[in-house]
Write an enzyme that holds these catalytic residues in place. Structure first.
Site, PDB file in Angstrom:
ATOM      1  N   VAL A   1       0.834  -1.214   0.000  1.00  0.00           N
ATOM      2  CA  VAL A   1       0.000   0.000   0.000  1.00  0.00           C
ATOM      3  C   VAL A   1       0.867   1.262   0.000  1.00  0.00           C
ATOM      4  CG1 VAL A   1      -1.905   1.218   1.124  1.00  0.00           C
ATOM      5  CG2 VAL A   1      -1.806  -1.275   1.233  1.00  0.00           C
TER       6      VAL A   1
ATOM      7  N   GLU B   1     -10.544   5.070   5.370  1.00  0.00           N
ATOM      8  CA  GLU B   1     -11.325   4.548   4.239  1.00  0.00           C
ATOM      9  C   GLU B   1     -10.805   3.204   3.732  1.00  0.00           C
ATOM     10  OE1 GLU B   1     -14.214   6.139   2.387  1.00  0.00           O
ATOM     11  OE2 GLU B   1     -14.104   3.964   2.256  1.00  0.00           O
TER      12      GLU B   1
ATOM     13  N   VAL C   1     -11.595  -0.949   5.096  1.00  0.00           N
ATOM     14  CA  VAL C   1     -12.642  -1.903   4.689  1.00  0.00           C
ATOM     15  C   VAL C   1     -12.794  -1.834   3.174  1.00  0.00           C
ATOM     16  CG1 VAL C   1     -15.062  -2.566   4.907  1.00  0.00           C
ATOM     17  CG2 VAL C   1     -13.881  -1.535   6.852  1.00  0.00           C
TER      18      VAL C   1
ATOM     19  N   GLY D   1     -10.828  -2.156   0.615  1.00  0.00           N
ATOM     20  CA  GLY D   1      -9.755  -1.471  -0.124  1.00  0.00           C
ATOM     21  C   GLY D   1     -10.134  -0.287  -0.995  1.00  0.00           C
TER      22      GLY D   1
ATOM     23  N   ILE E   1     -13.043   0.462  -2.465  1.00  0.00           N
ATOM     24  CA  ILE E   1     -14.453   0.898  -2.506  1.00  0.00           C
ATOM     25  C   ILE E   1     -14.644   1.993  -1.451  1.00  0.00           C
ATOM     26  CG2 ILE E   1     -16.874   0.200  -2.332  1.00  0.00           C
ATOM     27  CD1 ILE E   1     -16.000  -2.701  -2.772  1.00  0.00           C
TER      28      ILE E   1
ATOM     29  N   LYS F   1     -13.761  -6.121   9.738  1.00  0.00           N
ATOM     30  CA  LYS F   1     -14.324  -5.123   8.820  1.00  0.00           C
ATOM     31  C   LYS F   1     -15.790  -4.865   9.142  1.00  0.00           C
ATOM     32  CE  LYS F   1     -10.942  -6.352   5.325  1.00  0.00           C
ATOM     33  NZ  LYS F   1     -10.632  -7.335   4.293  1.00  0.00           N
TER      34      LYS F   1
END
Ligand code: NAP
Length: 428
Positions: free
Chosen positions: A14, A129, A132, A134, A136, A205
């Site tokens: 990431v 954000e 949960v 990734g 979306i 999540k």
């Protein structure tokens, strides 16, 4: 114009995407946020490790406190993972007035309330954000897009690994163990897949989504969790015959002010949009009293999708700074948590039984359901070629869990019932 300085904790999957987007989209990000954004320092575990992105050597540090205690750093972007040590760093960053963007669902599911409270006390932003689903933008959607509505149900396919496994089992008729092995070889599943396949990752999540949807502090321990490791190819085949796909669903529901939250393999009607979410994709279905049905679909992980969400949070933090409103409209649960009892939790069930293949057995089985006031939608019986037993598949109408538990317990003690092969929640 003075740039906003970012301390990036982590330069793995990431973190690398975050650097790519911040550096590649400079002009757009400045126009959208109101300031240039500069990644000033980066924490890694091992500075000498080969990386697939080039960053200036003097930005790298192996000591997190170099970033936390650096007065020039305005925002800490946490994409290193971990729980206890990371929590300590986040609280220390907030203490020093730094805003936080994190992709860490473990941290937010376990310590979200404490971190959000600290942020509120300090007038800082905490945004998560990417934690949960990734790529979306579901968290902003729940906080802002649905702020006018009252959400009654959230159903999520929020773990790509398990969705990949179940999709392969369904499409190829393959067995769980074989598909898991293949997923591990392809890098879709970890060498220790427990957190994914036993539903713990999805539960974390759902803790976050439930808290956001119902404005009450849901704890991880409030989530009933069952994973996919016992799902058989036979269950999937029977489901398909009856018009269902098996999906690992996180389900958070509210009726009046009572909440239930679970993660479990679920028979989803093929006509429901969640049944068509395949492979490593994620989707979150949200039902609001006013809006009705909505669904959000996209990549749940990966370098660039996840980094998109992280950098969107960063833009929001910088925009808030320029408006002087950091920490003013952070999400804070304001409702008391009331969990449903087993008597209040009701849903349809799919039950597969192996029973003695002789006259009168079916009547005995249906009598048990009647005794516990569970009504049936359909009952199918056919002989099993492999053994002298018959297979019975029952789909109930909505039945409360307490009654269903009594039915199953009674089956366990009946000589004509040789095995309760499987029980699934049914949706759609
Ligand atoms: N990967 C995804 O698609 C995805 C999706 C959504 C959310 N997330 C979340 O994002 C976070 C990062 O995931 P990732 O996949 O990017 O992880 P990753 O590839 O393993 O990268 C972790 C990075 O953090 C550094 N790091 C880890 N622990 C450290 C420590 N104690 N001290 C210093 N540096 C440390 C590592 O340094 P080295 O490089 O030197 O080893 C590495 O650069 C996790 O919370 C994860 O749950 C990931």
């Amino acid at each position: 114009m003075k740039p906003v300085k970012v301390g990036l904790l982590g330069l793995g999957t990431v973190g690398t995407g975050v650097v790519r987007i911040v550096e590649g989209h400079q002009h757009d990000l400045m126009n959208k946020s109101g300031s240039p954004i500069e990644i000033a320092q980066i924490l890694v575990k091992d500075k000498s490790k080969a990386r697939n992105i080039s960053v200036s050597e003097d930005k790298l540090t192996e000591n997190a406190w170099d970033i936390i205690e650096n007065p020039d750093i305005d925002v800490v972007v946490e994409v290193m993972g971990g729980i206890e040590q990371t929590k300590e760093l986040m609280l220390a960053a907030l203490e020093r007035g730094k805003h936080i963007v994190t992709a860490n669902k473990d941290l937010m599911a376990l310590h979200g309330p404490e971190i959000l409270q600290k942020a509120a006390d300090q007038g800082c932003d905490v945004m998560y954000e990417a934690s949960v689903a990734g790529g979306i933008p579901i968290i902003r959607t729940l906080i802002e897009g649905f702020s006018s509505d009252r959400i009654t149900k959230i159903m999520g396919i929020v773990n790509g690994t398990t969705n990949y496994i179940l999709t392969k089992m369904s499409q190829e008729g393959a067995a769980y163990d074989d598909v898991l092995k293949e997923a591990q070889q392809l890098g879709y599943a970890e060498s220790d897949p427990t957190s994914d396949v036993e539903g713990f990752d999805a539960a974390r999540k759902m803790t976050i989504l439930g808290t956001l949807g119902f404005h009450a502090n849901i704890a991880l321990s409030d989530v009933t969790v069952r994973g996919i490791s016992k799902v058989t190819k036979e269950d999937i085949a029977y489901g398909k015959k009856l018009g269902y796909e098996v999906k690992l669903l996180g389900i958070a529901e509210r009726q009046d002010e009572h909440i239930s939250i679970s993660v479990q393999p679920t028979m989803v009607k093929q006509s429901h949009p969640l049944a068509a979410v395949n492979g490593v994709f994620n989707a979150v279905y949200v039902y609001g009293e006013a809006v009705g049905e909505t669904m959000f679909y996209g990549p749940g992980a990966g370098e660039m999708p996840t980094a998109t969400s992280v950098v969107a949070d960063l833009v929001a933090v910088v925009r808030n700074s320029n408006l002087g409103v950091n920490g003013r409209r952070g999400f804070m649960p304001y409702k008391e948590k009331k969990l449903k009892t087993d008597e209040q939790i009701a849903f349809k069930n799919f039950i597969l039984l192996h029973v003695e293949d002789k006259a009168g057995v079916l009547a005995k089985i249906t009598q048990v359901f009647a005794e516990h006031e569970v009504s049936l939608e359909s009952v199918l019986q056919h002989p099993n070629q492999a053994n002298p037993l018959a297979e019975i598949i029952i789909i109930t109408h909505d039945a409360n869990q307490a009654s269903m538990n009594k039915v199953l317990k009674q089956f366990e003690s009946m000589p004509v019932v040789h095995a309760i092969k499987s029980v699934y929640r049914v949706e759609g």
